[in-house]
Design a protein around this motif. Structure first.
Motif, PDB file in Angstrom:
ATOM      1  N   PHE A   1      37.819  18.144   5.781  1.00 52.61           N
ATOM      2  CA  PHE A   1      36.853  17.131   6.202  1.00 52.61           C
ATOM      3  C   PHE A   1      37.551  15.803   6.433  1.00 52.61           C
ATOM      4  O   PHE A   1      37.329  15.126   7.458  1.00 52.61           O
ATOM      5  CB  PHE A   1      35.768  17.001   5.135  1.00 52.61           C
ATOM      6  CG  PHE A   1      34.727  15.960   5.414  1.00 52.61           C
ATOM      7  CD1 PHE A   1      33.988  15.985   6.586  1.00 52.61           C
ATOM      8  CD2 PHE A   1      34.474  14.954   4.482  1.00 52.61           C
ATOM      9  CE1 PHE A   1      33.019  15.017   6.836  1.00 52.61           C
ATOM     10  CE2 PHE A   1      33.503  13.996   4.724  1.00 52.61           C
ATOM     11  CZ  PHE A   1      32.779  14.027   5.905  1.00 52.61           C
ATOM     12  N   TYR A   2      38.409  15.393   5.521  1.00 54.96           N
ATOM     13  CA  TYR A   2      39.158  14.142   5.655  1.00 54.96           C
ATOM     14  C   TYR A   2      40.065  14.194   6.880  1.00 54.96           C
ATOM     15  O   TYR A   2      40.125  13.238   7.666  1.00 54.96           O
ATOM     16  CB  TYR A   2      39.979  13.894   4.394  1.00 54.96           C
ATOM     17  CG  TYR A   2      40.711  12.573   4.367  1.00 54.96           C
ATOM     18  CD1 TYR A   2      40.065  11.411   3.946  1.00 54.96           C
ATOM     19  CD2 TYR A   2      42.046  12.493   4.746  1.00 54.96           C
ATOM     20  CE1 TYR A   2      40.735  10.200   3.906  1.00 54.96           C
ATOM     21  CE2 TYR A   2      42.727  11.286   4.710  1.00 54.96           C
ATOM     22  CZ  TYR A   2      42.065  10.133   4.284  1.00 54.96           C
ATOM     23  OH  TYR A   2      42.736   8.934   4.257  1.00 54.96           O
TER      24      TYR A   2
ATOM     25  N   LYS B   1      46.221  11.208   2.951  1.00 57.37           N
ATOM     26  CA  LYS B   1      47.048  10.008   2.851  1.00 57.37           C
ATOM     27  C   LYS B   1      46.292   8.749   3.266  1.00 57.37           C
ATOM     28  O   LYS B   1      45.572   8.728   4.260  1.00 57.37           O
ATOM     29  CB  LYS B   1      48.304  10.174   3.725  1.00 57.37           C
ATOM     30  CG  LYS B   1      49.296   9.024   3.614  1.00 57.37           C
ATOM     31  CD  LYS B   1      50.569   9.337   4.362  1.00 57.37           C
ATOM     32  CE  LYS B   1      51.482   8.121   4.440  1.00 57.37           C
ATOM     33  NZ  LYS B   1      51.815   7.585   3.117  1.00 57.37           N
ATOM     34  N   TYR B   2      46.459   7.697   2.489  1.00 55.53           N
ATOM     35  CA  TYR B   2      45.929   6.384   2.827  1.00 55.53           C
ATOM     36  C   TYR B   2      46.682   5.866   4.052  1.00 55.53           C
ATOM     37  O   TYR B   2      47.907   5.785   4.042  1.00 55.53           O
ATOM     38  CB  TYR B   2      46.118   5.446   1.634  1.00 55.53           C
ATOM     39  CG  TYR B   2      45.639   4.030   1.851  1.00 55.53           C
ATOM     40  CD1 TYR B   2      44.293   3.713   1.719  1.00 55.53           C
ATOM     41  CD2 TYR B   2      46.538   3.010   2.163  1.00 55.53           C
ATOM     42  CE1 TYR B   2      43.846   2.418   1.901  1.00 55.53           C
ATOM     43  CE2 TYR B   2      46.103   1.712   2.345  1.00 55.53           C
ATOM     44  CZ  TYR B   2      44.751   1.416   2.220  1.00 55.53           C
ATOM     45  OH  TYR B   2      44.324   0.122   2.413  1.00 55.53           O
TER      46      TYR B   2
ATOM     47  N   TYR C   1      38.726   5.408   0.896  1.00 52.67           N
ATOM     48  CA  TYR C   1      38.748   6.743   1.476  1.00 52.67           C
ATOM     49  C   TYR C   1      37.341   7.143   1.905  1.00 52.67           C
ATOM     50  O   TYR C   1      37.110   7.536   3.050  1.00 52.67           O
ATOM     51  CB  TYR C   1      39.295   7.741   0.455  1.00 52.67           C
ATOM     52  CG  TYR C   1      40.735   7.505   0.069  1.00 52.67           C
ATOM     53  CD1 TYR C   1      41.759   8.225   0.679  1.00 52.67           C
ATOM     54  CD2 TYR C   1      41.080   6.565  -0.902  1.00 52.67           C
ATOM     55  CE1 TYR C   1      43.091   8.013   0.325  1.00 52.67           C
ATOM     56  CE2 TYR C   1      42.398   6.348  -1.260  1.00 52.67           C
ATOM     57  CZ  TYR C   1      43.400   7.079  -0.641  1.00 52.67           C
ATOM     58  OH  TYR C   1      44.707   6.864  -0.986  1.00 52.67           O
ATOM     59  N   ASN C   2      36.394   7.045   0.987  1.00 45.57           N
ATOM     60  CA  ASN C   2      35.007   7.425   1.270  1.00 45.57           C
ATOM     61  C   ASN C   2      34.178   6.177   1.534  1.00 45.57           C
ATOM     62  O   ASN C   2      33.477   5.686   0.674  1.00 45.57           O
ATOM     63  CB  ASN C   2      34.423   8.202   0.091  1.00 45.57           C
ATOM     64  CG  ASN C   2      34.882   9.633   0.070  1.00 45.57           C
ATOM     65  OD1 ASN C   2      34.513  10.419   0.930  1.00 45.57           O
ATOM     66  ND2 ASN C   2      35.710   9.972  -0.907  1.00 45.57           N
ATOM     67  N   GLN C   3      34.281   5.649   2.688  1.00 38.46           N
ATOM     68  CA  GLN C   3      33.443   4.583   3.249  1.00 38.46           C
ATOM     69  C   GLN C   3      34.221   3.783   4.276  1.00 38.46           C
ATOM     70  O   GLN C   3      33.698   3.469   5.325  1.00 38.46           O
ATOM     71  CB  GLN C   3      32.875   3.632   2.192  1.00 38.46           C
ATOM     72  CG  GLN C   3      31.699   2.785   2.720  1.00 38.46           C
ATOM     73  CD  GLN C   3      32.101   1.468   3.332  1.00 38.46           C
ATOM     74  OE1 GLN C   3      33.066   0.858   2.894  1.00 38.46           O
ATOM     75  NE2 GLN C   3      31.385   1.019   4.352  1.00 38.46           N
TER      76      GLN C   3
ATOM     77  N   MET D   1      38.906   7.899  10.026  1.00 43.39           N
ATOM     78  CA  MET D   1      38.763   6.853  11.050  1.00 43.39           C
ATOM     79  C   MET D   1      37.620   7.147  12.019  1.00 43.39           C
ATOM     80  O   MET D   1      37.640   6.742  13.173  1.00 43.39           O
ATOM     81  CB  MET D   1      40.072   6.665  11.829  1.00 43.39           C
ATOM     82  CG  MET D   1      41.255   6.311  10.970  1.00 43.39           C
ATOM     83  SD  MET D   1      40.982   4.766  10.064  1.00 43.39           S
ATOM     84  CE  MET D   1      42.642   4.410   9.524  1.00 43.39           C
ATOM     85  N   LYS D   2      36.616   7.878  11.529  1.00 42.30           N
ATOM     86  CA  LYS D   2      35.435   8.167  12.328  1.00 42.30           C
ATOM     87  C   LYS D   2      34.195   7.932  11.464  1.00 42.30           C
ATOM     88  O   LYS D   2      34.294   7.501  10.325  1.00 42.30           O
ATOM     89  CB  LYS D   2      35.478   9.616  12.837  1.00 42.30           C
ATOM     90  CG  LYS D   2      36.642   9.912  13.770  1.00 42.30           C
ATOM     91  CD  LYS D   2      36.643  11.382  14.195  1.00 42.30           C
ATOM     92  CE  LYS D   2      37.849  11.697  15.071  1.00 42.30           C
ATOM     93  NZ  LYS D   2      37.896  13.135  15.434  1.00 42.30           N
ATOM     94  N   HIS D   3      33.032   8.247  12.040  1.00 41.71           N
ATOM     95  CA  HIS D   3      31.761   8.046  11.350  1.00 41.71           C
ATOM     96  C   HIS D   3      31.064   9.393  11.138  1.00 41.71           C
ATOM     97  O   HIS D   3      30.128   9.738  11.853  1.00 41.71           O
ATOM     98  CB  HIS D   3      30.853   7.123  12.165  1.00 41.71           C
ATOM     99  CG  HIS D   3      31.388   5.743  12.360  1.00 41.71           C
ATOM    100  ND1 HIS D   3      31.421   4.811  11.343  1.00 41.71           N
ATOM    101  CD2 HIS D   3      31.916   5.131  13.450  1.00 41.71           C
ATOM    102  CE1 HIS D   3      31.938   3.686  11.807  1.00 41.71           C
ATOM    103  NE2 HIS D   3      32.241   3.849  13.073  1.00 41.71           N
TER     104      HIS D   3
END
Length: 614
Positions: free
Chosen positions: A465-466, A314-315, A360-362, A471-473
């Motif tokens: 993974f998501y 979810k966004y 989402y991816n970045q 909200m992390k690196h």
């Protein structure tokens, strides 16, 4: 005495190792007051940053990014463009000549720092083009915070790349990477990459931004507008509050994003629509015949967010803005800056899908894209192709949504110009090599994993993974940990081959011998990347019979895949060039046979993978 000493040393080592490996991330909270002189494309800035050091390290210096200092003649960006010539980024040059070299003096980018203080005390700083090094008055101890205050003025540069004034579609100001931005500090140290034109990295931050600008302007931004009734464009009957200079103040907030970006134009129109179980979407653009496709794109953007929420997760933010501004398209916190004059609906939607996919991816999975552009661009491109295939199904059936990316990769390998995806984003020798390494090989990294572990396991891996790293690196090591846990496979070998080298996959049918009641097939590994092999037989009665030949290095074999059931054969040792097996079909029973009927395998010579039996 010896045992207690040894025990103490073990405890100390264990504790120290835990400290070294424990994940942390820094936090920066910005409060900004910006006064824009729109007529002269300049502004005055003040900001307060509350910076929290969540690392186990004591910090004696901090670094800031001053990205706009790159937009001037003889900058590092200009030098890089000139040295690469026609091999470089075409958007930064005209006929191979750097566009930065001819920027007029009054249109050069500038971020002029007046002063910076820590807890009220003046600090010494040194500006190294796009990096500012600041010596602290007092070190920032682990798990503590400090407050920086600073003032600066800036010149909005001629638009060359992403930021700037008067873009080719007539947008007055595109304000991206526009403020002194504190650099990220993590286990690898300070991320102090000079800005050469490509990627960024930053800590998650909260923003409170007050922008004072001529009252006739409309602003689009990534964030929440706190006073929509007091400014132009967001309320049907606003009560615009002007100061004595005929300016209005826009008050924006945003939480836990990587940066705050905005654009301003007097001719912007603001459209909004809500997505069920998704964000409120803002379109901020110049409404005209050239941008009429924006209206048609709304149902596709709605479907995009719904599909991404289902495919990945979810966004988490309340809104997302598509803003006409910038060159091409570029993602920022809660928004995209993009060209607006779409020539076709699928072209416009494709740009929106790719840039919003970066959210989402970045932006949510916040990779260090300067170091790992293949994760940022590649994973985004994977979902770009997957979702565009669903939004705009091809007229002719194709084996999978990624076939064009595989062809692009295969064609580029034959040029001899391929470079490893592990290279830093700004350090590739050519723009095309960067694009293939980051966008295409990054995408095919996931496509090949789906082939190796099965699409169901890949889907589980991406969702897990998501869920673990939003909200992390995350790094590639974090991704691989999840992929191996979900699949049970050892996948380190594949990541090494695919990301760290330019070795290629090349399998072939070497020999086929027909017997009365069976057929013996010999395959050959002619390439330099070992892989498991899916082999299929098409029978005369149009049935497909699938076989899996595992690779010994995975240790665990694929158990299922969406491309059909299969029989698992003995494993193929990676040191062995050929592999033979026998199937219970004779020649009259077979129509065709081949490696990878799904066409997911990125084999650089696929023409010898198939055999039609006549």
């Amino acid at each position: 005495m010896k045992k207690p000493l040894i025990f103490t040393l073990i405890l100390t080592f264990t504790f120290s190792f835990a400290q070294l490996t424990q994940y942390y991330q820094q936090q920066a909270n910005y409060v900004m007051d910006i006064d824009v002189d729109a007529a002269n494309f300049t502004y005055q800035g003040k900001q307060t940053i509350t910076y929290t050091n969540n690392s186990p390290d004591e910090l004696k210096v901090v670094y800031f990014n001053l990205y706009w200092n790159a937009f001037r003649p003889n900058s590092m960006m200009d030098q890089r463009v000139q040295s690469q010539g026609k091999n470089g980024d075409s958007r930064l040059q005209t006929n191979g000549v750097s566009r930065l070299a001819s920027i007029p003096k009054n249109e050069e980018g500038a971020q002029n720092i007046h002063w910076i203080k820590q807890n009220g005390k003046n600090l010494k700083f040194e500006i190294q083009e796009t990096i500012m090094k600041v010596e602290l008055d007092s070190p920032i101890k682990p798990n503590s915070s400090t407050v920086f205050t600073m003032e600066w003025d800036a010149v909005v540069p001629q638009q060359i790349r992403r930021s700037g004034r008067n873009n080719r579609e007539g947008i007055d100001m595109t304000m991206t990477q526009w403020y002194p931005k504190i650099a990220e500090y993590d286990y690898d140290g300070w991320a102090t990459f000079d800005y050469i034109g490509r990627e960024f990295h930053a800590p998650f931050s909260d923003f409170e931004v007050n922008i004072k600008i001529d009252k006739d302007y409309v602003i689009g931004a990534g964030g929440t507008l706190e006073n929509p009734t007091e400014v132009k464009g967001y309320d049907s009957n606003p009560t615009i509050k002007n100061d004595n200079k005929n300016k209005a103040t826009w008050k924006w907030t945003a939480k836990k994003i990587l940066d705050f970006a905005w654009a301003a134009d007097r001719d912007y129109t603001v459209d909004t629509f809500n997505i069920l179980d998704g964000p409120k979407v803002y379109y901020v653009y110049q409404k005209s015949e050239k941008t009429k496709l924006w209206e048609d794109s709304k149902p596709y953007v709605t479907k995009f967010f719904q599909l991404m929420n289902a495919h990945l997760g979810k966004y988490p933010y309340p809104s997302y803005s598509f803003i006409q501004g910038g060159d091409g398209g570029m993602e920022y916190g809660m928004c995209t800056m993009m060209l607006g004059e779409g020539r076709s609906l699928d072209g416009l939607v494709g740009l929106m899908v790719h840039e919003a996919g970066h959210s989402y991816n970045q932006q949510i999975l916040a990779y260090n894209e300067s170091v790992r552009p293949w994760m940022d661009e590649g994973f985004t491109s994977y979902y770009d192709d997957l979702i565009m295939h669903q939004l705009f199904p091809p007229k002719e059936p194709v084996a999978n949504p990624f076939i064009n990316s595989i062809r692009s990769y295969v064609n580029f390998t034959k040029t001899g110009k391929e470079e490893p995806a592990v290279w830093l984003a700004d350090h590739h020798d050519s723009g095309s090599a960067y694009s293939i390494a980051s966008y295409v090989k990054g995408e095919l990294f996931l496509v090949q994993l789906g082939y190796i572990m099965g699409e169901q396991n890949l889907s589980k891996t991406m969702k897990e993974f998501y869920n673990q790293w939003k909200m992390k690196h995350p790094t590639e090591r974090d991704f691989l940990h999840v992929a191996q846990k979900v699949s049970g496979m050892d996948l380190k070998w594949f990541q090494h081959y695919w990301i760290n080298t330019t070795k290629t996959i090349d399998y072939a049918i070497k020999d086929v011998k027909y017997d009365k009641n069976s057929t013996t097939i010999t395959l050959e590994n002619k390439g330099t990347v070992p892989m498991p092999i899916d082999f299929s037989v098409l029978t005369k009665d149009q049935k497909v019979v699938n076989y899996q030949i595992p690779l010994n290095m995975t240790r665990v074999w694929k158990s299922k895949d969406i491309y059909g059931d299969f029989k698992t054969l003995d494993f193929w040792k990676w040191t062995q060039n050929t592999y033979s097996f026998t199937i219970p079909f004779n020649k009259p029973q077979i129509t065709a046979m081949g490696i990878d009927f799904s066409q997911r395998l990125a084999d650089v010579n696929p023409q010898d993978n198939f055999l039609e039996v006549k």
